[in-house]
Design an enzyme around this catalytic site. Structure first.
Site, PDB file in Angstrom:
ATOM      1  N   TYR A 288      89.679-108.424-109.012  1.00 31.54           N
ATOM      2  CA  TYR A 288      88.782-107.155-108.626  1.00 31.54           C
ATOM      3  C   TYR A 288      89.125-106.050-109.671  1.00 31.54           C
ATOM      4  O   TYR A 288      90.031-105.310-109.383  1.00 31.54           O
ATOM      5  CB  TYR A 288      89.042-106.711-107.146  1.00 31.54           C
ATOM      6  CG  TYR A 288      87.958-106.099-106.587  1.00 31.54           C
ATOM      7  CD1 TYR A 288      87.695-104.794-106.950  1.00 31.54           C
ATOM      8  CD2 TYR A 288      87.304-106.364-105.514  1.00 31.54           C
ATOM      9  CE1 TYR A 288      86.996-103.763-106.284  1.00 31.54           C
ATOM     10  CE2 TYR A 288      86.130-105.571-104.775  1.00 31.54           C
ATOM     11  CZ  TYR A 288      86.149-104.470-105.288  1.00 31.54           C
ATOM     12  OH  TYR A 288      85.212-103.559-104.602  1.00 31.54           O
ATOM     13  N   TYR A 338      78.747-105.300-110.187  1.00 33.30           N
ATOM     14  CA  TYR A 338      79.661-104.528-108.922  1.00 33.30           C
ATOM     15  C   TYR A 338      79.119-104.830-107.527  1.00 33.30           C
ATOM     16  O   TYR A 338      78.684-103.955-107.179  1.00 33.30           O
ATOM     17  CB  TYR A 338      80.138-103.290-109.287  1.00 33.30           C
ATOM     18  CG  TYR A 338      81.234-102.678-108.385  1.00 33.30           C
ATOM     19  CD1 TYR A 338      82.342-103.319-108.187  1.00 33.30           C
ATOM     20  CD2 TYR A 338      80.860-101.372-107.601  1.00 33.30           C
ATOM     21  CE1 TYR A 338      83.254-103.113-107.232  1.00 33.30           C
ATOM     22  CE2 TYR A 338      81.959-100.900-106.784  1.00 33.30           C
ATOM     23  CZ  TYR A 338      83.295-101.557-106.508  1.00 33.30           C
ATOM     24  OH  TYR A 338      84.105-101.377-105.809  1.00 33.30           O
TER      25      TYR A 338
END
Ligand SMILES: [Zn+2]
Lengths: 388, 146
Positions: A288, A338
């Site tokens: 991430y 995102y």
């Protein structure tokens, strides 16, 4: 009695991904579309859904989803407690735990975001602050990039780690996105020069070290392992998953003793123990990127290289398909979308299913490192049938 | 001429409603650096909490410490996420550590040229910065190289 191999990802889905504020559809409609796409991919009737799991206080609630989808009997409604987008892998772990415990048989994990409708994350509109923010904001420590930059600065100082490590994470994501038509940065290349010349956001983070902000939704269907065997996709098993708050990693005002860290040291060890996997067994990593520095620290904490080897390990060649450990093979948060790390989750499952746009040969183990530097952090490990 | 490091309009700190951090903010108004120290085990603790994380005693008080610290980490911020900082230009945020107070830490700004070389470990002296024109008024502690 762990969840190892007891639960499988049956299918994944998403909406079209948009730049922030550009979705023509409202957030809740995006959530519904993602759920239905994931069901379709899984070969599952949406009416079979009996559980919801999400994170970052998703506004598309389980009650509204259950009513809208006409569900008969929903047994699990789970929200990962704190950690924002860092809870992405935690939401999968929680769903898997619920299935393993017999609380549900078909759980949807999801995240939906329409920031045009609800405002952006990276802006700071308020004029008074209390609690933890009062120890940061008056000195101009306001945005997530600013909250994490000094952590990476300390890590770089402690271990002699160079800017090139972060640049390689960014370049690998953009390179992978060029093969992914879903990616918002599809057709938009990034090279070393463009990275080096990009503006600083908060040193040591350049513009390209920071995630985008996007609109869209994504979902994943989890079922008991035995059910997955009858479904169309090659099963992707959850080998381990969990969340973690390291010792005082949530202390305010920078008082985390292990400050130059993304705080995965304990969780990584727990997940390796639960899964029976060693760092060297991992074929693909989805890390991430709220900010690239967190991926560098997280991968070090997962044992893929030692801190003082990071400058040699983090090269674009090592991190892309064909290299030592390909990362973020759909383009990740930087270049695909995102969706608070959900694109990374779906991509992790696609690698095991053999359906990635950047397929790694014989991808049997995928490490999903959730949002770094937050608390709680989260992570999970996916494996193919061969790993059971 | 502005007397504050950041342009006026940066977020104003308001003490917590339960009073936990009030001695710190009140202390800064009087140019005193007040932090928590446990009356049971004697250890300093920051940020403030209702319990001592070292020994789990509720008997935690405040003491004044010397405004002397070292740079533990830093960053130079360029992108202003708050409208008041739109024309600020680059500014330095540092994380300072207090070796004489059990290594507790606080964020602050490093006074002087925002483009200066910053070295982790540099010794610092505190400088109080008063904001009298805000509602409510408040004070910060800032840092210069010792
Ligand atoms: Zn104590």
């Amino acid at each position: 009695m762990t969840m190892r191999g007891k639960v499988a990802v049956a299918g994944v889905g998403e909406t079209k991904y948009y730049k922030h504020g550009q979705s023509p559809d409202p957030e809740f409609k995006l959530a519904l579309e993602a759920v239905l796409n994931a069901c379709k991919h899984a070969g599952i009737n949406p009416r079979e859904i009996d559980g919801f799991s999400s994170y970052s206080n998703d506004r598309s609630t389980s009650t509204r989803l259950a009513a809208a989808l006409g569900l008969e009997d929903v047994g699990v409604s789970m929200m990962q407690w704190e950690g924002g987008g860092g809870g992405n892998a935690g939401a999968v772990a929680n769903a898997a735990a619920a299935i393993n415990a017999g609380m549900a048989k078909c759980v949807v994990v999801l995240r939906s975001l329409a920031q045009g409708q609800f405002g952006r994350f990276g802006l700071f509109p308020v004029n008074t602050v209390s609690d933890w923010r009062a120890f940061e904001a008056p000195w101009g420590l306001l945005s997530p990039a600013q909250m994490f930059a000094a952590k990476m600065m300390r890590f770089m100082h402690d271990h002699g780690v160079q800017q090139s490590t972060m640049r390689s994470v960014a370049l690998a994501a953009y390179r992978h996105a060029q093969n992914n038509p879903r990616a918002v940065m599809y057709g938009r290349q990034l090279d070393e020069e463009k990275y080096d010349n990009s503006r600083w956001i908060a040193e040591p983070f350049h513009l390209y070290d920071c995630c985008q902000e996007n609109d869209g939704a994504a979902a994943m269907i989890l079922v008991p392992a035995e059910r997955a065997k009858d479904l169309p996709n090659k099963a992707c098993y959850v080998l381990a998953g969990g969340t973690g708050i390291d010792y005082r990693s949530s202390a305010w005002a920078g008082n985390t003793p292990d400050y130059g860290s993304s705080n995965f040291n304990h969780l990584a060890r727990r997940l390796y123990e639960m899964s029976g996997i060693a760092p060297g067994d991992v074929d693909v990593c989805q890390g991430y990127e709220n900010f690239t520095g967190g991926v560098v620290m997280g991968m070090v904490e997962f044992g893929f290289c030692k801190p003082d080897e990071a400058n040699e390990f983090f090269t674009v060649e090592n991190l892309t398909v064909g290299g030592k450990l390909p990362i973020n093979t759909s383009g990740g948060n930087l270049a695909e979308c995102y969706m608070h790390g959900f694109g990374l989750l779906n991509e992790g499952a696609r690698q095991i299913m053999g359906q990635s746009c950047n397929q790694v040969e014989n991808a049997n183990v995928v490490a999903m490192i959730g949002g770094p530097m937050v608390a709680p952090i989260s992570a999970c490990i996916f494996g193919s049938e061969d790993t059971l | 001429m502005s007397t504050s490091y950041l342009n006026p309009g940066a977020p104003i700190p308001i003490p917590q409603v339960d009073g936990l951090d009030k001695p710190y903010w009140d202390g800064l108004r009087q140019e005193k650096l007040m932090v928590q120290r446990c009356n049971a085990c004697g250890k300093h603790q920051w940020a403030p909490e209702w319990i001592c994380h070292h020994c789990l005693s509720f008997d935690v008080g405040y003491v004044e410490i010397k405004p002397e610290a070292v740079i533990y980490s830093w960053e130079r911020n360029w992108h202003p996420p708050h409208p008041a900082l739109k024309d600020q230009g680059p500014y330095l945020v540092i994380l300072v550590e207090f070796p004489e107070a059990d290594n507790i830490r606080m964020y602050g700004n490093l006074l002087g040229d925002p483009m200066q070389d910053v070295k982790i470990g540099s010794k610092l002296t505190g400088v109080y910065e008063h904001h009298e024109d805000t509602d409510p008024p408040y004070s910060l502690i800032q840092w210069k190289l010792a």
